[in-house]
Design an enzyme around this catalytic site. Sequence first.
Site, mmCIF file in Angstrom:
data_model
loop_
_atom_site.group_PDB
_atom_site.id
_atom_site.type_symbol
_atom_site.label_atom_id
_atom_site.label_comp_id
_atom_site.label_asym_id
_atom_site.label_seq_id
_atom_site.Cartn_x
_atom_site.Cartn_y
_atom_site.Cartn_z
ATOM 1 C CG ASP A 7 3.499 2.694 5.678
ATOM 2 O OD1 ASP A 7 2.838 1.636 6.466
ATOM 3 O OD2 ASP A 7 2.692 3.609 5.273
ATOM 4 C CD GLU A 68 2.466 0.017 9.674
ATOM 5 O OE1 GLU A 68 2.758 0.953 10.020
ATOM 6 O OE2 GLU A 68 1.291 -0.261 9.115
ATOM 7 C CG ASP A 141 1.276 6.152 2.452
ATOM 8 O OD1 ASP A 141 0.759 5.339 2.931
ATOM 9 O OD2 ASP A 141 0.775 7.224 1.844
#
Length: 183
Positions: A7, A68, A141
């Site tokens: 992330d 991501e 996160d």
Amino acid sequence: MRVLGVDPGLTRCGVGVVEGIAGRPLTMLGVGVVRTPVDAELGQRLVAVEQGIEQWLDEHRPEFVAVERVFSQHNVRTVMGTAQASAVAMLCAARRGIPVALHTPSEVKAAVTGSGRADKAQVGAMVTRLLRLDAPPKPADAADALALAICHIWRAPAQNRLQQAVALHAATARTTARKGRTA
């Protein structure tokens, strides 16, 4: 299948490793956050992200890296930092020959919770449940990185079949075109 989920972020880059196959219980092998000082120079922050990701790659030896996909946000400064951290993660994986998959936030949320509009708390709760953890990983996160890895494990078989079908179709079309020219 062992997947490192990333992330991306400059201040906090979530990382998580999940192992398993679609349709079977999954196992978390590690979760954490690569942190950089807010007041450090951009180049130094990117080096710190790189070093952190390299450590995770060395320690866990994933077969895939799921990152991501950066999408447009209202804050251009935030999206730039996220994109830069994302590029570092992709570079680290590519340097080692590890395939990289990009998943949008809504794809990840839909895969893990069933809704592409799920909030952070719902994602954290489902990651906790799916990986049989005692509590949601903190900060968010870290939970998001695990969700990315889970999403990839669950989606990769279908994506691979689709890519193979497209490649087969393209090869068949080329063969048909060649036969048409020689006839």
